[in-house]
Design a protein around this motif. Structure first.
Motif, PDB file in Angstrom:
ATOM      1  N   ALA A  14       0.827  -1.210   0.000  1.00 16.79           N
ATOM      2  CA  ALA A  14       0.000   0.000   0.000  1.00 16.79           C
ATOM      3  C   ALA A  14       0.862   1.261   0.000  1.00 16.79           C
ATOM      4  N   LEU A  15       1.934   1.280   0.814  1.00 17.34           N
ATOM      5  CA  LEU A  15       2.805   2.453   0.856  1.00 17.34           C
ATOM      6  C   LEU A  15       3.594   2.615  -0.445  1.00 17.34           C
ATOM      7  N   ALA A  16       4.063   1.508  -1.019  1.00 16.23           N
ATOM      8  CA  ALA A  16       4.813   1.595  -2.273  1.00 16.23           C
ATOM      9  C   ALA A  16       3.939   2.146  -3.387  1.00 16.23           C
ATOM     10  N   LEU A  17       2.707   1.717  -3.449  1.00 15.86           N
ATOM     11  CA  LEU A  17       1.791   2.227  -4.461  1.00 15.86           C
ATOM     12  C   LEU A  17       1.525   3.712  -4.262  1.00 15.86           C
ATOM     13  N   GLN A  18       1.493   4.140  -3.011  1.00 13.14           N
ATOM     14  CA  GLN A  18       1.184   5.531  -2.702  1.00 13.14           C
ATOM     15  C   GLN A  18       2.361   6.467  -2.924  1.00 13.14           C
ATOM     16  N   THR A  19       3.597   5.982  -2.667  1.00 13.30           N
ATOM     17  CA  THR A  19       4.752   6.884  -2.645  1.00 13.30           C
ATOM     18  C   THR A  19       5.715   6.710  -3.812  1.00 13.30           C
TER      19      THR A  19
ATOM     20  N   THR B  12      -7.928  -0.915  14.526  1.00 13.29           N
ATOM     21  CA  THR B  12      -8.432   0.453  14.634  1.00 13.29           C
ATOM     22  C   THR B  12      -7.576   1.355  15.518  1.00 13.29           C
ATOM     23  N   ARG B  13      -6.654   0.793  16.291  1.00 13.43           N
ATOM     24  CA  ARG B  13      -5.761   1.625  17.112  1.00 13.43           C
ATOM     25  C   ARG B  13      -4.315   1.546  16.645  1.00 13.43           C
ATOM     26  N   ARG B  14      -4.078   0.868  15.523  1.00 13.25           N
ATOM     27  CA  ARG B  14      -2.707   0.579  15.107  1.00 13.25           C
ATOM     28  C   ARG B  14      -2.347   1.350  13.835  1.00 13.25           C
ATOM     29  N   LEU B  15      -1.080   1.750  13.751  1.00 15.13           N
ATOM     30  CA  LEU B  15      -0.568   2.537  12.638  1.00 15.13           C
ATOM     31  C   LEU B  15       0.743   1.913  12.177  1.00 15.13           C
ATOM     32  N   TYR B  16       0.895   1.750  10.881  1.00 13.48           N
ATOM     33  CA  TYR B  16       2.135   1.220  10.304  1.00 13.48           C
ATOM     34  C   TYR B  16       3.006   2.396   9.891  1.00 13.48           C
TER      35      TYR B  16
ATOM     36  N   HIS C  71      -6.294   8.456  14.502  1.00 13.38           N
ATOM     37  CA  HIS C  71      -6.957   9.444  13.653  1.00 13.38           C
ATOM     38  C   HIS C  71      -6.154  10.741  13.596  1.00 13.38           C
ATOM     39  N   ALA C  72      -5.619  11.171  14.751  1.00 10.19           N
ATOM     40  CA  ALA C  72      -4.834  12.412  14.778  1.00 10.19           C
ATOM     41  C   ALA C  72      -3.564  12.276  13.950  1.00 10.19           C
ATOM     42  N   ALA C  73      -2.908  11.115  14.004  1.00 16.08           N
ATOM     43  CA  ALA C  73      -1.693  10.908  13.222  1.00 16.08           C
ATOM     44  C   ALA C  73      -2.002  10.906  11.719  1.00 16.08           C
ATOM     45  N   LEU C  74      -3.111  10.298  11.332  1.00 15.42           N
ATOM     46  CA  LEU C  74      -3.468  10.252   9.915  1.00 15.42           C
ATOM     47  C   LEU C  74      -3.871  11.631   9.395  1.00 15.42           C
ATOM     48  N   ARG C  75      -4.325  12.492  10.273  1.00 15.42           N
ATOM     49  CA  ARG C  75      -4.653  13.847   9.857  1.00 15.42           C
ATOM     50  C   ARG C  75      -3.411  14.732   9.756  1.00 15.42           C
ATOM     51  N   SER C  76      -2.281  14.199  10.176  1.00 12.35           N
ATOM     52  CA  SER C  76      -1.034  14.984  10.173  1.00 12.35           C
ATOM     53  C   SER C  76      -0.003  14.358   9.244  1.00 12.35           C
TER      54      SER C  76
ATOM     55  N   VAL D 222       3.477   6.742   6.741  1.00 10.74           N
ATOM     56  CA  VAL D 222       2.549   6.037   7.615  1.00 10.74           C
ATOM     57  C   VAL D 222       1.305   5.669   6.825  1.00 10.74           C
ATOM     58  N   CYS D 223       0.637   4.627   7.289  1.00  9.87           N
ATOM     59  CA  CYS D 223      -0.661   4.231   6.739  1.00  9.87           C
ATOM     60  C   CYS D 223      -1.392   3.427   7.808  1.00  9.87           C
ATOM     61  N   PRO D 224      -2.706   3.334   7.739  1.00  7.90           N
ATOM     62  CA  PRO D 224      -3.433   2.506   8.707  1.00  7.90           C
ATOM     63  C   PRO D 224      -2.968   1.054   8.636  1.00  7.90           C
TER      64      PRO D 224
END
Length: 811
Positions: free
Chosen positions: A570-575, A613-617, A700-705, A716-718
């Motif tokens: 997912a990150l490779a496709l995005q970046t 739902t509480r985890r971030l990669y 959610h706060a990290a994804l908004r930043s 980062v990604c969910p």
């Protein structure tokens, strides 16, 4: 149920069993969570037994606590339910991930399970016969129900487990309102009973309140069953009311063989249902208690609401909610014959009197004495084995310990060698019957085990049959059309391998494989890289090729990259899509085929999984690569000296190292960080990490930043990978090819399984520990491991739709 957050970032939702609510009395319910260090370690059958023993035996000192999970609120556990699903593995669950909608949303803990024994029957028997560690005298049971002087056949009998052993007044046997609602008795204020008539009854009933026997006979009309005769007897046995009733609608069947009513009998009758209702209201005192056998059907026919009832079919209880007929009880207990064949139909006055006397006898004698009087005649049980075991020490086997404590135990499934008394077993042939029978139980047993096997022998033989049919019909085009239609309708489930695969290119000619791996591993662990070289011929426009001495040729180089984790893809496709590599603009894309048609839907579901739902990669780019991606993101022409990846020599490791201290410091500003997962090989630094926040608001706060994190070279990604999985890829996944028609049947089978598991979960009372085990078949070679779902049933607060939508746009 209101839940409190300890993160200071708004109300937290219930995830991973961390947050727990309280009822109106301020008491907290049970909760559990898997210890972080055990998330990626499979649990064994022995470790599962530790949890079952600890949860099912609250208040018993010396019980060993589980070593791999934590359980809070043990004293509030209302029951334990275990469902064993044979033939479905961990890979099957994630292959059909979207199909298991109920299973993945009902449970907040999920771990890999490796049974110590290949036989499911041995595992089933081991659940009941496993020894409970370090039992002491307190395990003998309650003073009333579990006395060591009471035979174990009596301690586990449904009459004793419901009413105890002591004699009580009649108020102890009144049906509580909750049981009346569940049994579909008319209750004031409940929907469907708005037109029913209420009796003049006080809210207070004492043990001295009068009993009245009630019985009705009915016939079939165009509007269903309607009452045709009503009888009421008082506590002295005097018949106070015996009326024939004229139905309001046309009669289709008098059911004379049961009701005894004929057309001639009803011809002169002018009494209507309203007249009988008014007479019953006049005759019954304000503290009257109505007694009947399955009296809910009588009250429904009378369209009458009376809050105080005793149902004799529920007094003389049997296992699994089964009931005795009134005729049988009267003959054995009262020594009286009713509903004889010599008489046409039933006499409601006689039946009402029988029910009344059965209730009086039960109240007068008490539950224990009733059992001792009629144990063999009614329930077919004897106490002969008591003499041989009375002097021996109590057994420490799990099922026997539960029964000594007066807690009901049952097994529902196909016939199996289970270490449990036959009276506590139900043998059924299909999963549909297993789920339906369990839901029909009058009261859910405290400890229950269900055995399902959705892949029957017929399903196992289908591949061979299908192969034979394909060979037989291969000459016909209809087979191809059928298979193609199946693919279109099904939109086949995403194979695990295709979920982590990307195609990238073109690369410069001669670009080495190690550099491709080095480029893509900035996003995640790379499983393998395969270089794809293709030579193309170029024709010059307007000039025949024959005029050229040599045709122009050029080679395009692409790469197939497979990640170990879905987050990396997912990150490779995005970046990485659109960056410059030695003058070549890379195009990074997922494979497009029938297996990836619904991949985006699957990704969104994985992102919203309760485990994630509480985890971030997160990963951190090398500064040189970050500058190249920044140029692509800003859509400016890149500076060759700084943006092209001519030289990917890494800078000092400390500039982009992922350590736990660094991540807690950097991401702690978004919310309280509960744990950081950053594994690395010995002697090497960690490249990727998973940050787990104390509440979803932190993620959610990290994804908004994202822009703020990007300036610090963080990607980062969910989180998409469940904590118990180390890789989305199975070693044999690429070799496991399933015929399309069989895949269609498998999808349908998994959907039915998920629906039945959801119904079983819904039938459990709140506070019940629910465990679902997916077990591979012992005969299946090289099958993937099993999967264990665990959670206490409680009210779940689902994530807000806006938050889900915000996160789905990132993938």
């Amino acid at each position: 149920m209101k839940r409190k957050s300890n993160a200071g970032h708004g109300p937290a939702k219930r995830l991973k069993g961390r947050e727990i609510g309280a009822d109106e009395n301020g008491q907290c319910g049970p909760r559990m969570s898997v210890l972080p260090e055990h998330l990626q370690h499979p649990i064994t059958a022995k470790e599962l037994m530790e949890l079952l023993h600890y949860a099912a035996l609250p208040g018993i000192t010396g019980i060993k606590q589980p070593s791999w999970c934590s359980v809070d609120g043990q004293q509030h556990v209302e029951g334990v339910n275990v469902v064993l699903v044979e033939g479905v593995t961990q890979r099957d669950f994630y292959k059909h991930y979207m199909t298991f909608r109920r299973l993945r949303s009902n449970y907040t803990s999920r771990v890999t399970f490796t049974p110590s024994t290949p036989s499911t029957s041995n595992l089933l028997s081991g659940i009941f016969s496993s020894d409970v560690a370090t039992l002491d005298g307190s395990c003998v049971g309650p003073v009333e129900r579990g006395s060591s002087k009471l035979h174990k056949v009596l301690t586990t009998h449904p009459v004793v487990t419901k009413f105890g052993t002591r004699r009580h007044g009649l108020t102890a046997y009144l049906l509580p309102q909750e049981e009346m609602i569940k049994g579909h008795y008319p209750v004031k204020g409940m929907p469907g009973f708005e037109e029913f008539v209420c009796t003049h009854s006080d809210d207070v009933v004492t043990d001295a309140s009068p009993l009245f026997g009630l019985d009705c006979e009915m016939c079939l009309t165009v509007r269903g069953y309607e009452v045709t005769r009503v009888s009421l007897v008082d506590c002295q046995g005097t018949c106070m009311l015996d009326r024939l009733v004229k139905p309001d609608n046309k009669i289709l069947d008098y059911i004379t063989q049961f009701s005894g009513i004929t057309a001639a009998m009803l011809q002169p009758v002018r009494t209507k249902l309203g007249d009988v209702q008014a007479e019953l209201k006049r005759l019954l005192p304000r503290d009257a208690v109505l007694v009947g056998h399955s009296i809910n059907s009588d009250l429904m026919a009378l369209k009458l609401i009376h809050p105080h009832v005793i149902d004799t079919s529920r007094l003389y209880r049997r296992e699994f909610g089964q009931r005795f007929k009134l005729k049988v009880l009267a003959e054995i207990v009262l020594q009286r014959r009713i509903q004889t064949e010599e008489r046409t139909g039933h006499d409601p006055a006689e039946d009402a009197l029988a029910a009344l006397e059965l209730a009086q006898y039960f109240i007068r004698r008490g539950p224990l004495q009733v059992l001792e009087d009629h144990l063999e005649q009614l329930w077919g049980l004897t106490l002969q084995e008591e003499s041989t075991h009375s002097e021996s020490e109590p057994s420490s086997r799990f099922a026997e310990v539960l029964q000594r404590l007066g807690r009901s135990v049952c097994y529902v499934g196909k016939r199996c060698d289970v270490a449990l008394h036959l009276a506590n077993q139900q043998w059924l042939h299909s999963d549909k019957e297993v789920a339906a029978s369990f839901r029909r139980l009058g009261k859910v047993p405290f400890f229950s085990v269900l055995h399902m096997s959705p892949l029957s022998k017929r399903s196992q033989d289908l591949p061979a049959k299908l192969d034979h049919e394909v060979k037989t019909w291969v000459a016909g085009l209809c087979v191809y059309v059928l298979l193609t239609a199946c693919v279109v309708v099904l939109q086949a489930s995403t194979p695990l391998g295709d979920m982590c695969m990307l195609f990238a290119g073109p690369f410069p000619v001669g670009y080495p494989e190690r550099e491709v791996r080095r480029l893509f591993r900035c996003c995640g662990r790379v499983r393998r890289v395969k270089m794809l070289n293709r030579t193309h011929r170029v024709r010059f426009g307007g000039v025949p090729p024959s005029l050229h001495a040599n045709r122009s040729r050029f080679m395009q180089v692409h790469a197939l990259v497979e990640f170990k984790l879905l987050e990396g893809a997912a990150l490779a496709l995005q970046t990485l899509n659109g960056i410059q590599v030695q003058g070549h603009t890379l195009k990074v894309q997922r494979p497009v085929n029938e297996s990836t048609l619904d991949l985006d839907v699957t990704l969104n579901a994985l992102m919203s999984d309760v485990l994630n739902t509480r985890r971030l990669y997160a990963t951190r780019l090398e500064p040189l690569l970050a500058r190249s991606i920044s140029a692509k993101r800003s859509e400016h022409a890149p500076d060759a000296e700084h943006s092209e990846l001519n030289d990917c020599t890494p800078l000092a490791a400390e500039t982009y190292e992922l350590s736990e201290e660094t991540l807690v410091q950097r991401f702690g500003r978004f919310g309280a960080v509960e744990r950081v997962f950053a594994k690395a090989k010995p002697g090497r630094r960690a490249r990727y990490a998973c940050i787990q926040f104390a509440s979803p608001e932190g993620r959610h706060a990290a994804l908004r930043s994202l822009e703020e994190l990007w300036r610090e070279n963080f990607l980062v990604c969910p989180a998409l990978t469940p904590p118990h999985m180390t890789s989305w890829l199975a070693d044999d996944d690429r070799e496991h090819v399933t015929p399309t028609v069989l895949e269609v049947q498998m999808e349908h089978t998994m959907e039915k399984l998920d629906r039945r598991l959801g119904k079983v979960f819904m039938s459990l009372p709140e506070g019940t520990l629910s465990v679902v085990l997916l077990l591979p078949r012992p005969s299946a070679p090289n099958s993937s491991p099993g999967l264990c779902f665990l959670d206490f049933k409680q009210k779940v607060i689902k994530p807000r739709g806006e938050e889900r939508k915000c996160e789905s746009e990132l993938i």
